[in-house]
Enzyme design. Structure first.
Site, PDB file in Angstrom:
ATOM      1  N   ASP A  59       0.818  -1.219   0.000  1.00  0.00           N
ATOM      2  CA  ASP A  59       0.000   0.000   0.000  1.00  0.00           C
ATOM      3  C   ASP A  59       0.852   1.270   0.000  1.00  0.00           C
ATOM      4  OD1 ASP A  59       0.879  -0.749   2.502  1.00  0.00           O
ATOM      5  OD2 ASP A  59      -0.846   0.047   3.572  1.00  0.00           O
ATOM      6  N   ASP A  73      -0.271 -10.563   2.787  1.00  0.00           N
ATOM      7  CA  ASP A  73      -1.527 -10.780   3.534  1.00  0.00           C
ATOM      8  C   ASP A  73      -2.731 -10.970   2.608  1.00  0.00           C
ATOM      9  OD1 ASP A  73       0.064 -10.263   5.678  1.00  0.00           O
ATOM     10  OD2 ASP A  73      -0.806  -8.323   6.180  1.00  0.00           O
TER      11      ASP A  73
HETATM   12  P1  ATP Z   1       4.573  -3.611   3.057  1.00  0.00           P
HETATM   13  O1  ATP Z   1       3.955  -2.757   4.109  1.00  0.00           O
HETATM   14  O2  ATP Z   1       3.648  -4.640   2.521  1.00  0.00           O
HETATM   15  O3  ATP Z   1       5.872  -4.182   3.422  1.00  0.00           O
HETATM   16  P2  ATP Z   1       4.625  -1.153   1.634  1.00  0.00           P
HETATM   17  O4  ATP Z   1       4.804  -0.805   0.209  1.00  0.00           O
HETATM   18  O5  ATP Z   1       3.317  -0.739   2.236  1.00  0.00           O
HETATM   19  O6  ATP Z   1       4.877  -2.693   1.781  1.00  0.00           O
HETATM   20  P3  ATP Z   1       6.034   0.888   3.108  1.00  0.00           P
HETATM   21  O7  ATP Z   1       7.332   0.812   3.843  1.00  0.00           O
HETATM   22  O8  ATP Z   1       4.842   1.352   3.850  1.00  0.00           O
HETATM   23  O9  ATP Z   1       5.816  -0.559   2.483  1.00  0.00           O
HETATM   24  O10 ATP Z   1       6.218   1.848   1.848  1.00  0.00           O
HETATM   25  C1  ATP Z   1       7.201   1.608   0.856  1.00  0.00           C
HETATM   26  C2  ATP Z   1       7.701   2.903   0.308  1.00  0.00           C
HETATM   27  O11 ATP Z   1       6.593   3.739  -0.092  1.00  0.00           O
HETATM   28  C3  ATP Z   1       8.497   3.709   1.321  1.00  0.00           C
HETATM   29  O12 ATP Z   1       9.614   4.248   0.675  1.00  0.00           O
HETATM   30  C4  ATP Z   1       7.521   4.754   1.765  1.00  0.00           C
HETATM   31  O13 ATP Z   1       8.150   5.923   2.181  1.00  0.00           O
HETATM   32  C5  ATP Z   1       6.683   5.015   0.541  1.00  0.00           C
HETATM   33  N1  ATP Z   1       5.367   5.501   0.971  1.00  0.00           N
HETATM   34  C6  ATP Z   1       4.587   4.935   1.921  1.00  0.00           C
HETATM   35  N2  ATP Z   1       3.451   5.656   2.098  1.00  0.00           N
HETATM   36  C7  ATP Z   1       3.525   6.697   1.260  1.00  0.00           C
HETATM   37  C8  ATP Z   1       2.667   7.812   0.963  1.00  0.00           C
HETATM   38  N3  ATP Z   1       1.505   7.983   1.589  1.00  0.00           N
HETATM   39  N4  ATP Z   1       3.079   8.694   0.032  1.00  0.00           N
HETATM   40  C9  ATP Z   1       4.256   8.515  -0.586  1.00  0.00           C
HETATM   41  N5  ATP Z   1       5.110   7.509  -0.373  1.00  0.00           N
HETATM   42  C10 ATP Z   1       4.763   6.603   0.527  1.00  0.00           C
HETATM   43 MG    MG Z   2       2.229  -1.555   3.940  1.00  0.00          MG
END
Ligand code: ATP
Ligand code: MG
Length: 436
Positions: free
Chosen positions: A174, A204
């Protein structure tokens, strides 16, 4: 469902796809071929009665005409967030598709997530060739590395421009997809023709309108091994108890599937279903009754279950701002032990947390196929100039979904579904373990 399911396009497709000579006429997907986005028959009938178009997704697949020039298109790939089985398979298939099918020889891998897209962080981009990716699908993890933490979209788009990237493939959860949206916004602000294509990663399996995510099958299969081990341990002791904590921050799909697949757990605790510990209808009473009857018990708990027990604890966050969950497995172990000791019931508890071994596994063959198909659909999306788009899988079809639709809410287990009914039938646990 009121969302707009239209996919953004960078422009008209003028180039003939090189697939012209590789696949049959019927292999091309016309732009107007769609997959109905609702499954409720009553609802579908209402749409028909009122002559309202039924919401539907674009069907994924190769288009006869493409937006980017085959042979000249430059791509970038980035993996972000936690690791998940199948990341390398996705990377490999994106490279192979580009290299051999669309004849694009320049595919860059960005290192360590979005951090690798910011030049001042000093990570070199890696030119990905078939030789480099040849055997990576048999390894867990991601050859590109990953990271958490916010990066500036202005700097990331600067880097894309500098490298003349036409299509960026973002593989992540996400957070990654929200990051991808920010990048797409900055691209649109500059009026650039760069496509952003997301491949959803969620171990998940909790993304809306996506029936299945890659790595999920591998994850619950691996969780099954932990459950068998917990069962063996539990049976070997008088009042033996095995607790297995599996992934599932908001949705208990891994816990539910692994429970049904193994038939061993007596309790499956998930974030979607509230439970109390104490009281005559609380979990501890039911567990005690089970122990007295059968002398052993297996409990599967999703990591996001029972977080209400920690409301007084200090909240902690990771680098991306995600709330860190408290360890419900350890908490249950302690509470069960206290309860049984109080009632003078000797016992032995084994707690297994297989999360990190699950995450780092290579994909099962079935997941591997799925990764390749997702990646292929992603490359078709990019080459046809679709942007701000996510590759989905719905009702047996690969689909294209606007990124913001999928990130708006999470998919959760419907406790009226046959999935959850199967869990209740398999475990024999009460429908509710709360005291009214
Ligand atoms: P998971 O939680 O399943 O491991 P994820 O993609 O949700 O995967 P995060 O660490 O939350 O993992 O985000 C991955 C990247 O996306 C990070 O570099 C984070 O800074 C960026 N990111 C997260 N949320 C946002 C947002 N709202 N806007 C811009 N960038 C974001
Ligand atoms: Mg996540």
């Amino acid at each position: 469902m009121e969302e707009d399911l239209t996919i953004e396009r960078l422009g008209t497709c003028h180039y003939t796809s090189p697939f012209e000579n590789m696949i049959q006429e019927t292999g091309f997907i016309p732009d107007d071929e769609r997959v109905v986005a609702i499954t409720d028959k009553g609802l579908i009938e209402k749409f028909i009665q009122h002559d309202i178009p039924i919401p539907s997704f674009e069907k994924a697949g190769p288009r006869r005409k493409v937006f980017f020039e085959p042979g000249e298109t430059v791509s970038g790939i980035v993996t972000c967030g936690g690791i998940c089985p199948g990341l390398n398979s996705v990377i490999r298939s994106i490279v192979m598709m580009n290299y051999y099918r669309y004849n694009n020889k320049r595919i860059y891998g960005f290192r360590y997530g979005y951090a690798g897209l910011v030049k001042e962080n000093g990570y070199d981009v890696q030119l990905l060739t078939p030789e480099i990716v040849e055997t990576i699908h048999t390894d867990g993890g991601t050859i590109l590395g990953t990271s958490r933490g916010n990066q500036d979209p202005v700097k990331m788009v600067d880097r894309l421009q500098e490298l003349n990237i036409d299509i960026l493939y973002t593989i992540g959860g996400d957070g990654t997809l929200r990051g991808a949206q920010q990048i797409a916004e900055e691209i649109a602000r500059r009026g650039l023709k760069i496509a952003i294509v997301g491949i959803p990663k969620t171990i998940d399996n909790d993304i809306s309108y996506i029936d299945r995510s890659f790595g999920f099958e591998t994850a619950f299969s691996e969780a099954c091994d932990a459950i068998y081990a917990a069962h063996t341990e539990a049976k070997a002791h008088d009042n033996g108890i095995g607790i297995v904590k599996v992934m599932g921050r908001d949705s208990g799909f891994i816990a539910a599937h692994a429970t049904i697949a193994t038939n061993e757990p007596n309790f499956c605790l998930i974030p979607e279903v509230d439970f109390d510990l104490d009281g005559s209808n609380g979990f501890l009473s039911h567990l005690t009754r089970r122990l007295l009857k059968r002398k052993h018990a297996v409990i599967v708990v999703a990591e996001g279950a029972g977080q209400k027990f920690f409301t007084n604890d200090k909240e902690e966050y990771d680098a991306s701002g995600n709330k860190k969950l408290k360890d419900i497995g350890l908490y249950l172990k302690q509470k069960i032990s206290e309860h049984l000791t109080k009632h003078h019931i000797s016992h032995s508890i084994k707690y297994i947390d297989p999360s990190y071994t699950i995450r780092s596994r290579p994909p099962t063959p079935n997941d591997s196929i799925f990764c390749s198909q997702l990646a292929q659909a992603a490359v078709h999306a990019g080459m046809s100039g679709r942007t701000n788009v996510l590759v989905g899988y719905y009702q047996g079809n690969f689909t294209y979904i606007p990124i913001d639709i999928a990130t708006r809410r999470r998919k959760k287990i419907d406790t009226n579904s046959s999935l959850w009914t199967s869990v209740l039938e398999t475990t024999g646990q009460p429908v509710a373990m709360v005291n009214s």
